[in-house]
Design a protein around this motif. Structure first.
Motif, PDB file in Angstrom:
ATOM      1  N   ASP A  69       0.842  -1.187   0.000  1.00 21.03           N
ATOM      2  CA  ASP A  69       0.000   0.000   0.000  1.00 21.03           C
ATOM      3  C   ASP A  69       0.883   1.246   0.000  1.00 21.03           C
ATOM      4  OD1 ASP A  69      -1.877   1.985   0.371  1.00 21.03           O
ATOM      5  OD2 ASP A  69      -2.309   1.473   2.461  1.00 21.03           O
ATOM      6  N   PRO A  70       0.762   2.130  -0.986  1.00 18.22           N
ATOM      7  CA  PRO A  70       1.600   3.331  -1.023  1.00 18.22           C
ATOM      8  C   PRO A  70       0.971   4.534  -0.324  1.00 18.22           C
ATOM      9  CG  PRO A  70       0.400   3.170  -3.061  1.00 18.22           C
ATOM     10  CD  PRO A  70      -0.045   1.997  -2.216  1.00 18.22           C
ATOM     11  N   PHE A  71      -0.256   4.389   0.200  1.00 17.78           N
ATOM     12  CA  PHE A  71      -0.973   5.525   0.779  1.00 17.78           C
ATOM     13  C   PHE A  71      -0.836   5.561   2.303  1.00 17.78           C
ATOM     14  CE2 PHE A  71      -3.332   4.653  -3.217  1.00 17.78           C
ATOM     15  CZ  PHE A  71      -3.082   5.870  -3.848  1.00 17.78           C
ATOM     16  N   THR A  72       0.372   5.317   2.783  1.00 25.13           N
ATOM     17  CA  THR A  72       0.618   5.237   4.221  1.00 25.13           C
ATOM     18  C   THR A  72       0.563   6.601   4.908  1.00 25.13           C
ATOM     19  OG1 THR A  72       2.997   5.404   3.796  1.00 25.13           O
ATOM     20  CG2 THR A  72       2.053   3.181   3.991  1.00 25.13           C
ATOM     21  N   LEU A  73       0.635   7.697   4.139  1.00 24.18           N
ATOM     22  CA  LEU A  73       0.629   9.038   4.720  1.00 24.18           C
ATOM     23  C   LEU A  73      -0.742   9.688   4.649  1.00 24.18           C
ATOM     24  CD1 LEU A  73       4.041  10.326   3.314  1.00 24.18           C
ATOM     25  CD2 LEU A  73       3.574   9.046   5.404  1.00 24.18           C
ATOM     26  N   GLY A  74      -1.729   8.941   4.198  1.00 25.96           N
ATOM     27  CA  GLY A  74      -3.081   9.459   4.167  1.00 25.96           C
ATOM     28  C   GLY A  74      -3.334  10.399   3.016  1.00 25.96           C
ATOM     29  N   ILE A  75      -4.390  11.200   3.156  1.00 26.41           N
ATOM     30  CA  ILE A  75      -4.815  12.143   2.129  1.00 26.41           C
ATOM     31  C   ILE A  75      -5.195  13.446   2.816  1.00 26.41           C
ATOM     32  CG2 ILE A  75      -5.510  10.550   0.304  1.00 26.41           C
ATOM     33  CD1 ILE A  75      -8.019  11.788   2.852  1.00 26.41           C
ATOM     34  N   ALA A  76      -5.375  14.489   2.015  1.00 26.67           N
ATOM     35  CA  ALA A  76      -5.757  15.788   2.577  1.00 26.67           C
ATOM     36  C   ALA A  76      -6.363  16.637   1.474  1.00 26.67           C
ATOM     37  CB  ALA A  76      -4.549  16.502   3.183  1.00 26.67           C
ATOM     38  N   SER A  77      -7.079  17.684   1.886  1.00 18.92           N
ATOM     39  CA  SER A  77      -7.565  18.674   0.937  1.00 18.92           C
ATOM     40  C   SER A  77      -7.354  20.049   1.546  1.00 18.92           C
ATOM     41  CB  SER A  77      -9.044  18.447   0.605  1.00 18.92           C
ATOM     42  OG  SER A  77      -9.872  18.729   1.727  1.00 18.92           O
ATOM     43  N   GLY A  78      -7.390  21.073   0.692  1.00 20.49           N
ATOM     44  CA  GLY A  78      -7.143  22.404   1.216  1.00 20.49           C
ATOM     45  C   GLY A  78      -7.461  23.508   0.239  1.00 20.49           C
ATOM     46  N   ASP A  79      -7.361  24.748   0.724  1.00 22.94           N
ATOM     47  CA  ASP A  79      -7.527  25.975  -0.050  1.00 22.94           C
ATOM     48  C   ASP A  79      -8.742  25.937  -0.976  1.00 22.94           C
ATOM     49  OD1 ASP A  79      -5.317  26.919   1.235  1.00 22.94           O
ATOM     50  OD2 ASP A  79      -4.171  27.380  -0.561  1.00 22.94           O
ATOM     51  N   PRO A  80      -9.940  25.708  -0.434  1.00 23.33           N
ATOM     52  CA  PRO A  80     -11.123  25.642  -1.293  1.00 23.33           C
ATOM     53  C   PRO A  80     -11.548  27.021  -1.799  1.00 23.33           C
ATOM     54  CG  PRO A  80     -11.788  25.579   1.004  1.00 23.33           C
ATOM     55  CD  PRO A  80     -10.274  25.561   0.993  1.00 23.33           C
ATOM     56  N   ASP A  81     -12.223  27.025  -2.930  1.00 22.82           N
ATOM     57  CA  ASP A  81     -13.005  28.187  -3.330  1.00 22.82           C
ATOM     58  C   ASP A  81     -14.384  27.687  -3.747  1.00 22.82           C
ATOM     59  OD1 ASP A  81     -12.793  27.285  -5.993  1.00 22.82           O
ATOM     60  OD2 ASP A  81     -11.198  28.710  -6.492  1.00 22.82           O
ATOM     61  N   ALA A  82     -15.163  28.500  -4.437  1.00 23.59           N
ATOM     62  CA  ALA A  82     -16.555  28.136  -4.696  1.00 23.59           C
ATOM     63  C   ALA A  82     -16.702  27.004  -5.703  1.00 23.59           C
ATOM     64  CB  ALA A  82     -17.329  29.358  -5.179  1.00 23.59           C
ATOM     65  N   THR A  83     -15.681  26.746  -6.524  1.00 18.86           N
ATOM     66  CA  THR A  83     -15.812  25.718  -7.554  1.00 18.86           C
ATOM     67  C   THR A  83     -14.674  24.717  -7.574  1.00 18.86           C
ATOM     68  OG1 THR A  83     -14.711  27.132  -9.192  1.00 18.86           O
ATOM     69  CG2 THR A  83     -17.128  27.266  -9.058  1.00 18.86           C
ATOM     70  N   SER A  84     -13.741  24.813  -6.641  1.00 19.20           N
ATOM     71  CA  SER A  84     -12.607  23.889  -6.680  1.00 19.20           C
ATOM     72  C   SER A  84     -11.996  23.721  -5.301  1.00 19.20           C
ATOM     73  CB  SER A  84     -11.533  24.385  -7.659  1.00 19.20           C
ATOM     74  OG  SER A  84     -10.908  25.555  -7.179  1.00 19.20           O
ATOM     75  N   VAL A  85     -11.157  22.688  -5.191  1.00 23.62           N
ATOM     76  CA  VAL A  85     -10.428  22.427  -3.958  1.00 23.62           C
ATOM     77  C   VAL A  85      -9.176  21.637  -4.340  1.00 23.62           C
ATOM     78  CG1 VAL A  85     -11.589  20.226  -3.457  1.00 23.62           C
ATOM     79  CG2 VAL A  85     -10.665  21.603  -1.565  1.00 23.62           C
ATOM     80  N   ILE A  86      -8.123  21.767  -3.542  1.00 25.60           N
ATOM     81  CA  ILE A  86      -6.891  21.019  -3.777  1.00 25.60           C
ATOM     82  C   ILE A  86      -6.964  19.685  -3.048  1.00 25.60           C
ATOM     83  CG2 ILE A  86      -4.390  20.988  -3.423  1.00 25.60           C
ATOM     84  CD1 ILE A  86      -5.365  22.916  -5.604  1.00 25.60           C
ATOM     85  N   LEU A  87      -6.649  18.599  -3.769  1.00 20.98           N
ATOM     86  CA  LEU A  87      -6.576  17.262  -3.195  1.00 20.98           C
ATOM     87  C   LEU A  87      -5.115  16.850  -3.147  1.00 20.98           C
ATOM     88  CD1 LEU A  87      -9.436  15.591  -5.273  1.00 20.98           C
ATOM     89  CD2 LEU A  87      -9.630  16.941  -3.162  1.00 20.98           C
ATOM     90  N   TRP A  88      -4.716  16.256  -2.037  1.00 15.39           N
ATOM     91  CA  TRP A  88      -3.294  15.932  -1.821  1.00 15.39           C
ATOM     92  C   TRP A  88      -3.131  14.491  -1.375  1.00 15.39           C
ATOM     93  CZ3 TRP A  88      -0.953  13.818   2.372  1.00 15.39           C
ATOM     94  CH2 TRP A  88       0.445  13.825   2.413  1.00 15.39           C
ATOM     95  N   THR A  89      -2.046  13.885  -1.842  1.00 15.32           N
ATOM     96  CA  THR A  89      -1.509  12.689  -1.209  1.00 15.32           C
ATOM     97  C   THR A  89      -0.023  12.610  -1.551  1.00 15.32           C
ATOM     98  OG1 THR A  89      -1.887  10.336  -0.754  1.00 15.32           O
ATOM     99  CG2 THR A  89      -1.891  11.004  -3.070  1.00 15.32           C
ATOM    100  N   ARG A  90       0.686  11.750  -0.846  1.00 14.77           N
ATOM    101  CA  ARG A  90       2.102  11.517  -1.122  1.00 14.77           C
ATOM    102  C   ARG A  90       2.355  10.028  -0.945  1.00 14.77           C
ATOM    103  NH1 ARG A  90       7.085  13.022   2.815  1.00 14.77           N
ATOM    104  NH2 ARG A  90       8.726  11.954   1.635  1.00 14.77           N
ATOM    105  N   LEU A  91       2.972   9.431  -1.938  1.00 15.30           N
ATOM    106  CA  LEU A  91       3.218   7.996  -1.900  1.00 15.30           C
ATOM    107  C   LEU A  91       4.433   7.682  -1.033  1.00 15.30           C
ATOM    108  CD1 LEU A  91       2.767   7.196  -5.711  1.00 15.30           C
ATOM    109  CD2 LEU A  91       1.024   7.256  -3.916  1.00 15.30           C
TER     110      LEU A  91
END
Length: 533
Positions: free
Chosen positions: A43-65
């Motif tokens: 499993d490469p997703f050992t550091l989890g996931i995150a999101s940030g800096d939303p606006d009305a039509t978008s958001v940043i999705l993050w992960t690191r393998l």
């Protein structure tokens, strides 16, 4: 969301440095690109996931393998190739109604992190997201978009936290924060600590060197991200992040380290720390680092209810005057040529005040804003690392929100490992004068160990700092509910952090009424009457 501050030598960034590529696609297909590295068995997703800096039509999705998060080389046990991930955004937690999907490249030069700008979303909506690499699925994250610019939402649940040191205790407070399911989370700095971790006083047992290189910083970020409670907090809501000092070096200022003897090589260390910070945070591509610079101050609007002005009081500040601790009657602290924000950021913030139509303007920032005098004599002994050490900067900012007619200015602060609630003054030499804003300071998640409970009003400094209404030394975070009429503030505390499983409780609750700029106590719960050990 305004992500275009006034350009200056520190804000001209190269968008081409972004470590990911993400495009909307009608269907998820198996990657066939020649550069794609083979899918790992683990499993490469050992550091989890995150999101940030939303606006009305978008958001940043993050992960690191990362297959081996604590690998000494900082590469997380990943091969040197590029991996092609797939991502999905859905309207339901089971992904029956997928509304956006695409691909993202996890490149080795960016620590195999991805920053996906998921766009084309609907305003003021809750969404769920996940990543896939081959047969491996990431955890599912919950995120949301902001309301449209002209809308006035009925309420916003916002929590903020600061100062989590691995060695000092367990991150149980993050788990309790996640359980509250806020709409947005602010992290106000000291996400991790750069110090060497040794056996003495080390509650959690993992040791490591002081972070100096890119490999060190990547490894330290990964160490913290393996914590399940921190992962839960990241997964529950979008985050707005800013740093303080320990993401690089204790009490650093602009291009100067804490210790003058460490000046040689400091800029290379700063570049490494900034790169690792971007790799490990859910930041937009506009924050991608360029050498020793990283654009971090930015503005996020929550309709007409709230504007979050996220500040950076480290990267552009003048060096601390009279040392970086407490100093008595330091004349240089009031020098108008000195700044804690830098001229460009200050102008951007003042412009934001003038342009704001928000009911609440919130400054997400790092260090103590109100006067905090520890000497009851006429002499003034204040912290040179906080806004007290940059009094002219504080005066210009305060006058700026007064001149702009900001309706409800609220400063949100971390750094000092204790809860505080302060009323802000236009003239600090007139303590009986009207309050012109409020400051809410969160305690640490763990830094400083268990801490202790204090009765309201018992802190000695409050006798001659009458604008300080609350102080408590337990660990925790701050939870708020913001409406057009009021801001309800709960100082959440844990009785201990040096053991796992501590409960959380509201130590004190205050309400700030629209337009009043005062703190009204509505609940007082001493530890010994609520959550005995």
């Amino acid at each position: 969301m305004n992500l275009t501050p006034t350009p200056n030598r520190r804000t001209v960034l190269t968008a081409g440095l972004v470590g990911t590529a993400a495009v909307a696609a009608p269907a998820i297909t198996t990657p066939t690109t020649a550069f794609a590295a083979p899918t790992p068995r683990q499993d490469p997703f050992t550091l989890g996931i995150a999101s940030g800096d939303p606006d009305a039509t978008s958001v940043i999705l993050w992960t690191r393998l990362a297959l081996d998060p604590l690998a000494d080389d900082g590469r997380g046990g990943m091969a040197s190739g590029t991996y092609q991930l797939r991502w999905e955004v859905a309207e339901d937690e089971r992904f029956r109604r997928v509304v956006r999907r695409g691909r993202a490249l996890a490149k080795p030069e960016f620590g195999h992190a991805v920053h996906v700008e998921a766009s084309g979303l609907r305003p003021d909506r809750e969404y769920w997201y996940r990543f896939r690499l081959g047969r491996h699925l990431s955890p599912v994250g919950r995120t949301r978009t902001t309301p449209r610019a002209g809308e006035m939402p009925s309420a916003l649940a916002m929590a903020f936290a600061s100062c989590a040191r691995w060695e000092d205790g367990w991150f149980t407070a993050y788990r309790h924060l996640a359980a509250e399911r806020p709409d947005v989370v602010l992290h106000l700095g000291d996400y991790f600590y750069e110090y060497q971790a040794g056996p003495e006083g080390n509650v959690r047992g993992i040791e490591g060197p002081e972070t100096m290189t890119l490999a060190n910083y990547r490894q330290r970020h990964a160490q913290y991200k393996t914590d399940p409670d921190l992962q839960a907090a990241h997964a529950v809501a979008p985050w707005l992040v800013t740093w303080d000092d320990h993401e690089l070096d204790n009490n650093w200022a602009d291009e100067m380290p804490e210790k003058p003897e460490e000046q040689p090589g400091f800029l290379a260390r700063r570049e490494a720390a900034f790169r690792a910070y971007y790799e490990n945070m859910p930041l937009r591509p506009s924050s991608a680092p360029s050498g020793i610079d990283l654009q971090l101050y930015r503005r996020v609007r929550w309709g007409r209810l709230a504007s979050f002005h996220m500040l950076d009081t480290r990267q552009y500040r003048s060096d601390q005057a009279c040392g970086d601790g407490f100093a008595t009657d330091c004349a240089a602290a009031d020098d108008p040529s000195r700044s804690i924000t830098g001229a460009a950021q200050e102008a951007w913030l003042l412009d934001g005040f003038r342009e704001s139509d928000a009911r609440w303007d919130l400054l997400g920032q790092q260090v103590f804003f109100a006067v905090r005098d520890r000497d009851e004599s006429p002499a003034e002994a204040v912290s040179m690392d906080a806004w007290d050490g940059y009094a002219a900067s504080r005066r210009r900012i305060t006058e700026g929100w007064l001149d702009a007619g900001v309706r409800n200015p609220v400063v949100l602060t971390g750094d000092v490992h204790t809860h505080w609630a302060n009323e802000l003054k236009a003239d600090w030499d007139e303590p009986e004068g009207p309050s012109v804003g409020t400051e809410l300071v969160t305690s640490s998640i763990t830094s400083g160990g268990n801490g202790q409970d204090l009765e309201i009003g018992s802190y000695p400094w409050q006798e001659w700092n009458e604008h300080i209404k609350f102080q408590n030394q337990l660990r925790g975070y701050v939870s708020t509910v913001i409406t057009p009429d009021s801001m309800d503030v709960s100082f959440r505390c844990l009785p201990y952090v040096e053991e796992q499983g501590a409960p959380a409780f509201t130590r004190a609750r205050y309400v700030v009424e629209d337009g009043q700029h005062t703190l009204n106590l509505v609940e007082d719960n001493p530890l010994d009457t609520v959550q005995p050990r």
